[in-house]
Design an enzyme around this catalytic site. Structure first.
Site: not given
Length: 307
Positions: A85, A116
């Protein structure tokens, strides 16, 4: 490090939602809403630490450093969302704020099993973007112990980058390996262990603050207007026009004309309208003011710089 999950606040059973499976849809969403109200208060307690991180990010931006988000699963996706953004909202380059997620692009849409669990992958991803000591690395992990994030933060520390930990459990591993720890403790989740809920909401609120406050700190906002917005589509072109109108008081026709003459840069258009400067002059004055519209206007008003 993979044991004793039950000791984590985010993994505990929420006593307020024990019978949620017996409730009506309206009752369920009311319970969720009540739990969500706790999130902003948890974030409020961390404002001093969030502000410390913002100060470091501003320093980094002023020396061409970058903000790097590092996370897995929901945490990684939130970092990528916030990073994505920044270019349209604040006119940054795609390299200024970067989101990294365990498992890479594939992990944006679906779970990548085991991604992960590797410290080495976190290190490798930071090496791939050529991390430097000028950068800021924010490790995001609700549990506070994700190996991908721990490995990345340790590597960042070793090369001299500033590190920030964002998690939702006190005394978590990443808080001990980061320069700054931001720990909004939101309590047990509505569904035990589902950290995409309150923990994810808290993380999103913090990331919003980190980028928004930092961008304000480097002149990307005038008053409360996003004056570095990129006009990449019709909606944003219209927004740019309205920003210029609100900042200067001119009508739509003049705002449209000056925006075109300013190469669709609201900052420059505002200076051109408020000072009578040409495009070249306004651009130069803005640069002298470090990108701050208000500062550039003050310089001109004080007679220090005259078009």
């Amino acid at each position: 490090m993979l044991n004793n999950l039950e000791q984590l606040t985010t993994e505990k059973v929420n006593l307020e939602t024990l019978n949620i499976d017996e409730k009506s849809p309206l009752e369920i969403v009311k319970v969720i809403n009540e739990e969500d109200k706790k999130v902003a208060l948890a974030v409020e307690k961390e404002l001093p630490n969030i502000a410390k991180a913002v100060e470091k990010i501003i320093e980094a931006f002023k020396t061409n450093g970058r903000l790097i988000y590092l996370g897995a699963g929901t945490s990684g996706r939130l970092g990528i969302l916030d990073a994505a953004e920044c270019p349209p909202t604040f006119g940054t380059s795609k390299e200024q704020v970067i989101g990294l997620i365990a498992g890479g692009r594939e992990a944006l849409l679906e779970a990548v099993e085991g991604a992960e669990d590797s410290k080495e992958e976190g290190i490798k991803d930071l090496k791939n973007i050529k991390l430097t000591s000028q950068d800021i690395v924010v490790g995001i992990a609700a549990s506070g112990r994700t190996p991908y994030v721990v490995g990345g933060l340790n590597y960042a520390n070793n090369i001299g980058a500033t590190t920030v930990a964002l998690c939702c459990n006190k005394d978590a591993v990443i808080t001990r390996v980061a320069d700054i720890a931001i720990v909004p403790v939101v309590g047990p989740e509505v569904i035990a262990g589902s950290t995409r809920l309150k923990s994810g909401t808290a993380q999103k609120l913090v990331l919003n603050m980190l980028t928004t406050a930092s961008m304000i700190g480097v002149g990307k906002v005038y008053k409360n207007l996003m004056v570095d917005v990129q006009t990449t589509n019709e909606k944003l072109e219209d927004r740019s026009k309205r920003i210029v109108m609100m900042a200067t008081g001119v009508g739509e026709i003049e705002a449209t004309e000056i925006l075109k003459n300013s190469n669709y840069q609201p900052k420059v258009a505002i200076l051109m309208i408020n000072t009578g400067c040409s495009f070249v002059e306004a651009t130069a004055k803005l640069q002298e003011a470090g990108g701050f519209v208000k500062k550039a206007l003050e310089y001109i008003k004080e007679g220090e710089e005259i078009c």
